[in-house]
Design an enzyme around this catalytic site. Structure first.
Site, PDB file in Angstrom:
ATOM      1  N   THR A 139      -5.894   3.264  -5.015  1.00 64.41           N
ATOM      2  CA  THR A 139      -5.152   4.005  -6.124  1.00 64.41           C
ATOM      3  C   THR A 139      -4.231   3.561  -7.013  1.00 64.41           C
ATOM      4  OG1 THR A 139      -5.415   5.659  -4.452  1.00 64.41           O
ATOM      5  CG2 THR A 139      -4.183   6.350  -6.132  1.00 64.41           C
ATOM      6  N   CYS A 148     -10.816   3.789  -0.280  1.00 61.15           N
ATOM      7  CA  CYS A 148      -9.288   3.862   0.120  1.00 61.15           C
ATOM      8  C   CYS A 148      -9.183   3.057   1.209  1.00 61.15           C
ATOM      9  CB  CYS A 148      -8.919   5.274   0.298  1.00 61.15           C
ATOM     10  SG  CYS A 148      -7.539   5.538   0.806  1.00 61.15           S
ATOM     11  N   CYS A 164      -4.234  -1.296  -2.289  1.00 62.27           N
ATOM     12  CA  CYS A 164      -4.336   0.303  -2.250  1.00 62.27           C
ATOM     13  C   CYS A 164      -5.429   0.489  -3.769  1.00 62.27           C
ATOM     14  CB  CYS A 164      -3.162   0.889  -2.652  1.00 62.27           C
ATOM     15  SG  CYS A 164      -3.091   2.593  -3.025  1.00 62.27           S
ATOM     16  N   ASP A 198       1.049  -1.339  -0.021  1.00 59.33           N
ATOM     17  CA  ASP A 198      -0.060  -0.177  -0.024  1.00 59.33           C
ATOM     18  C   ASP A 198       0.848   1.133  -0.124  1.00 59.33           C
ATOM     19  OD1 ASP A 198      -2.249   1.656   0.289  1.00 59.33           O
ATOM     20  OD2 ASP A 198      -2.110   1.673   2.330  1.00 59.33           O
ATOM     21  N   SER A 199       0.228   2.198  -0.414  1.00 56.11           N
ATOM     22  CA  SER A 199       1.117   3.604  -0.136  1.00 56.11           C
ATOM     23  C   SER A 199       1.531   4.029   1.275  1.00 56.11           C
ATOM     24  CB  SER A 199       0.057   4.767  -0.708  1.00 56.11           C
ATOM     25  OG  SER A 199      -1.135   5.064   0.080  1.00 56.11           O
ATOM     26  N   TYR A 203      -0.141   8.657  -2.486  1.00 55.44           N
ATOM     27  CA  TYR A 203      -0.211   8.216  -3.885  1.00 55.44           C
ATOM     28  C   TYR A 203      -1.435   8.962  -4.624  1.00 55.44           C
ATOM     29  CZ  TYR A 203       2.892   3.922  -3.697  1.00 55.44           C
ATOM     30  OH  TYR A 203       3.868   3.178  -3.486  1.00 55.44           O
ATOM     31  N   GLY A 204      -2.519   9.273  -3.929  1.00 52.53           N
ATOM     32  CA  GLY A 204      -3.720   9.731  -4.662  1.00 52.53           C
ATOM     33  C   GLY A 204      -3.434  11.106  -5.096  1.00 52.53           C
TER      34      GLY A 204
HETATM   35  N1  DGL Z   1      -4.530   3.258   0.766  1.00 56.35           N
HETATM   36  C1  DGL Z   1      -4.697   4.150  -0.469  1.00 56.35           C
HETATM   37  C2  DGL Z   1      -6.017   3.724  -1.210  1.00 56.35           C
HETATM   38  O1  DGL Z   1      -6.516   2.703  -1.008  1.00 56.35           O
HETATM   39  C3  DGL Z   1      -4.399   5.616  -0.197  1.00 56.35           C
HETATM   40  C4  DGL Z   1      -3.752   6.255  -1.258  1.00 56.35           C
HETATM   41  C5  DGL Z   1      -2.939   7.395  -1.003  1.00 56.35           C
HETATM   42  O2  DGL Z   1      -1.735   7.315  -0.525  1.00 56.35           O
HETATM   43  O3  DGL Z   1      -3.341   8.527  -1.652  1.00 56.35           O
HETATM   44  O4  DGL Z   1      -6.225   4.124  -2.359  1.00 56.35           O
END
Ligand code: DGL
Length: 262
Positions: free
Chosen positions: A75, A183, A73, A10-11, A42-43
């Protein structure tokens, strides 16, 4: 019987919400979790950057011996999973906002989706949304700033509550009866969401569905570890180890949670 670990990335720390569902359903499986907190969120990044980071995480998990990869994730899934599936040979499981169950269950014919800009602007999200939301109005809300607050461990702070309320208000005024959490960080907002949303609004989160899908794909590919062997759960972050440990929920230090430069 395949004892190699399932790789998860994940991010940041949000994907631990998916790991919990996976570990609950597949306790025999060893897991390797990468939290790319150094690069979160990441978004707000361009699609090419999200793809580059997703490839980097995938390569690292494969180097560490993963037999299957869960992109925990939304994103990264919506921007990179097609590429990852086309360029790597292991099976991939992704997560996307669960519009379908929300659309099927909605009486008001209005459903809300709270997700990152990267997810809401992706082609994959648009095509899935179009496919499942016929006759339904989907109110999309970008959760700007929420990932950063959760990454800082502020998921229950008044500041977070206030921001969340700002995002929920227009959707509630529009009459949504389902809210899709798009998210993997957002399940950590559930206590606040339950406080802020009327009881009639159903919250949809598909962590359990991801775990079920992982089970099926492991089974179909002969990759399940059915032995009684003790599984090993490892978590790595390129950010704050103490925060990741808190999200893993490991007060006794029974699991390996460590810093890794990746
Ligand atoms: N957990 C990520 C998701 O499901 C977060 C993305 C991010 O870092 O903005 O989109």
């Amino acid at each position: 019987m395949d004892q190699r670990p399932i790789g998860i990335f994940d991010s940041g720390v949000g994907g631990t919400s998916i790991w919990k569902e996976l570990h609950h359903m597949l306790p025999n499986e060893s897991t390797l979790f990468l939290a790319d907190s150094h690069n979160a969120p990441y978004g707000d990044k361009p699609a090419e950057e999200i793809l580059r980071l997703s490839i980097k995480n995938t390569r690292r998990l494969l180097d560490m011996g993963s037999k299957l990869i869960v992109v925990a994730c939304n994103t990264a899934t919506t921007n990179a999973i097609d590429y990852l599936r086309a360029h790597f040979t292991v099976p991939f499981i992704g997560i996307e906002p669960a519009i379908k169950p929300a659309a099927l269950g909605s009486r008001s014919k209005r459903v809300g989706v709270l997700a990152t800009r990267g997810t809401l602007s992706s082609h994959l999200f648009h095509s899935t949304s179009k496919m499942h939301a016929r006759g339904i109005t989907v109110l999309e809300q970008e959760g700007r700033g929420l990932v950063e607050l959760i990454e800082a461990g502020k998921q229950a702070d008044p500041e977070t509550r206030q921001l969340l309320q700002t995002y929920l208000q227009p959707m509630l005024e529009a009459g949504i009866d389902h809210l899709v959490l798009g998210c993997t960080h957002y399940p950590y907002l559930l206590p606040l969401l339950k406080e802020l949303l009327p009881e009639a609004v159903r919250i949809i989160d598909c962590g359990e569905a991801v775990a079920r899908q992982t089970y099926h794909v492991l089974q179909q590919n002969g990759l399940l570890n059915e032995g009684a062997q003790n599984s090993i759960q490892e978590f790595y972050t390129n950010g704050d180890v103490a925060i990741l440990r808190r999200f893993v929920g490991d007060p006794d230090n029974a699991m390996k949670v460590a810093y890794l430069d990746f």
